[in-house]
Design a protein around this motif. Structure first.
Motif, PDB file in Angstrom:
ATOM      1  N   ALA A   2       2.895 -11.137   5.194  1.00 37.07           N
ATOM      2  CA  ALA A   2       3.667 -10.268   5.948  1.00 37.07           C
ATOM      3  C   ALA A   2       4.630  -9.753   4.994  1.00 37.07           C
ATOM      4  CB  ALA A   2       4.173 -10.460   7.029  1.00 37.07           C
ATOM      5  N   GLY A   3       4.742  -8.570   4.373  1.00 34.21           N
ATOM      6  CA  GLY A   3       5.715  -7.685   3.713  1.00 34.21           C
ATOM      7  C   GLY A   3       5.872  -6.495   3.857  1.00 34.21           C
ATOM      8  N   ASP A  44       0.372   7.776   6.528  1.00 31.91           N
ATOM      9  CA  ASP A  44      -0.114   6.984   7.805  1.00 31.91           C
ATOM     10  C   ASP A  44      -0.976   5.884   7.009  1.00 31.91           C
ATOM     11  OD1 ASP A  44       0.993   8.373   9.829  1.00 31.91           O
ATOM     12  OD2 ASP A  44      -0.681  10.170   9.717  1.00 31.91           O
ATOM     13  N   GLY A  45      -0.860   4.739   7.365  1.00 30.10           N
ATOM     14  CA  GLY A  45      -1.659   3.575   6.668  1.00 30.10           C
ATOM     15  C   GLY A  45      -2.902   3.303   7.621  1.00 30.10           C
ATOM     16  N   ILE A  62       6.557   1.078   3.778  1.00 30.72           N
ATOM     17  CA  ILE A  62       5.297   0.924   4.425  1.00 30.72           C
ATOM     18  C   ILE A  62       5.216  -0.587   4.701  1.00 30.72           C
ATOM     19  CG2 ILE A  62       2.742   1.076   4.088  1.00 30.72           C
ATOM     20  CD1 ILE A  62       4.205   3.677   4.535  1.00 30.72           C
ATOM     21  N   ALA A  63       5.050  -1.220   6.006  1.00 30.31           N
ATOM     22  CA  ALA A  63       4.867  -2.600   6.225  1.00 30.31           C
ATOM     23  C   ALA A  63       3.361  -2.886   5.895  1.00 30.31           C
ATOM     24  CB  ALA A  63       4.780  -2.666   7.662  1.00 30.31           C
ATOM     25  N   MET A  64       3.005  -4.020   5.541  1.00 33.45           N
ATOM     26  CA  MET A  64       1.764  -4.672   4.989  1.00 33.45           C
ATOM     27  C   MET A  64       1.513  -5.963   5.686  1.00 33.45           C
ATOM     28  SD  MET A  64       0.361  -5.101   0.874  1.00 33.45           S
ATOM     29  CE  MET A  64      -1.132  -5.830   0.560  1.00 33.45           C
ATOM     30  N   GLN A  65       0.360  -6.226   6.200  1.00 32.11           N
ATOM     31  CA  GLN A  65       0.107  -7.589   6.522  1.00 32.11           C
ATOM     32  C   GLN A  65      -1.362  -7.686   5.974  1.00 32.11           C
ATOM     33  OE1 GLN A  65       0.902  -5.589   9.210  1.00 32.11           O
ATOM     34  NE2 GLN A  65       3.151  -5.885   8.852  1.00 32.11           N
TER      35      GLN A  65
END
Length: 208
Positions: A69-70, A143-144, A94-97
């Motif tokens: 998670a980052g 939008d991711g 932007i969040a990324m998991q």
């Protein structure tokens, strides 16, 4: 007596029973870069667990599952994706998991204090949404979407106590996860479908 007691207390490598270490669990700090598109710095943490595949292949092979998670700043998506040069710089957070699986080869003897490995794997990636804004000049929506990633890694683990290792890992990856970019002012829109990243990780792990 004092020396023996201290060695037992600290679980120094002289007391190791590495033949019993078939599991690994650890935590990493990950710092990656996608070289500006979409991000220069992708920073996050991960937790992982590994199992030695002694009964499936041989004792030099491990399987690892990792959850990450980052977040990152999508660097100026208006310019980089839509080509709206001349507007002020504005980044989108932007969040990324991700959840990944890796197969690793550890060629050194299992009772070695230093453990080298190479690995490869894949996983699923989840990207969040964000906005890049500059009052009156930039209003870009990002939008991711979910996607997949493929990676190669090389790393080292150094035993510091009986079952505790310090780790360092280098990784390159291909991320195939769509990000839709829309300029709310001009109406322009486009998508970034894939990108490459590389970086390193530092951490600690327990073997048992």
């Amino acid at each position: 007596m004092g020396t023996i007691a201290l060695a037992l207390l600290l679980d120094l490598p002289t007391t190791l029973r590495a033949e019993e270490e078939n599991w690994r669990a650890g935590a990493r700090l990950n710092i990656w870069s996608a070289f500006g598109v979409p991000a220069n710095d992708i920073i996050g943490g991960s937790l992982y667990a590994s199992r030695r595949l002694e009964d499936v292949i041989d004792e030099t092979w491990w399987a690892t599952a990792e959850i990450y998670a980052g977040s990152f700043d999508f660097e100026n998506p208006g310019d980089e994706v839509l080509g709206t040069s001349g507007t002020p710089t504005a980044d989108a957070k932007i969040a990324m998991q991700s959840l990944t699986l890796s197969l690793e080869w550890h060629p050194l003897a299992r009772d070695s204090i230093v453990d080298l490995y190479v690995g490869a794997g894949f996983g699923v990636v989840f990207l969040g949404d964000g906005d890049a804004e500059h009052p009156g000049a930039v209003d870009v929506d990002v939008d991711g979407h979910p996607g997949v990633e493929f990676h190669l890694s090389v790393g080292v683990a150094v035993r510091i106590f009986k079952s505790v290792y310090a780790t360092a890992d280098l990784r390159v990856m291909e991320v195939i996860a769509k990000m839709d970019v829309e300029d709310r002012i001009s109406g322009l829109s486009d998508s970034l479908d894939s990108w490459e990243a590389a970086g390193f990780s530092l951490g600690l792990e327990l073997r048992f």
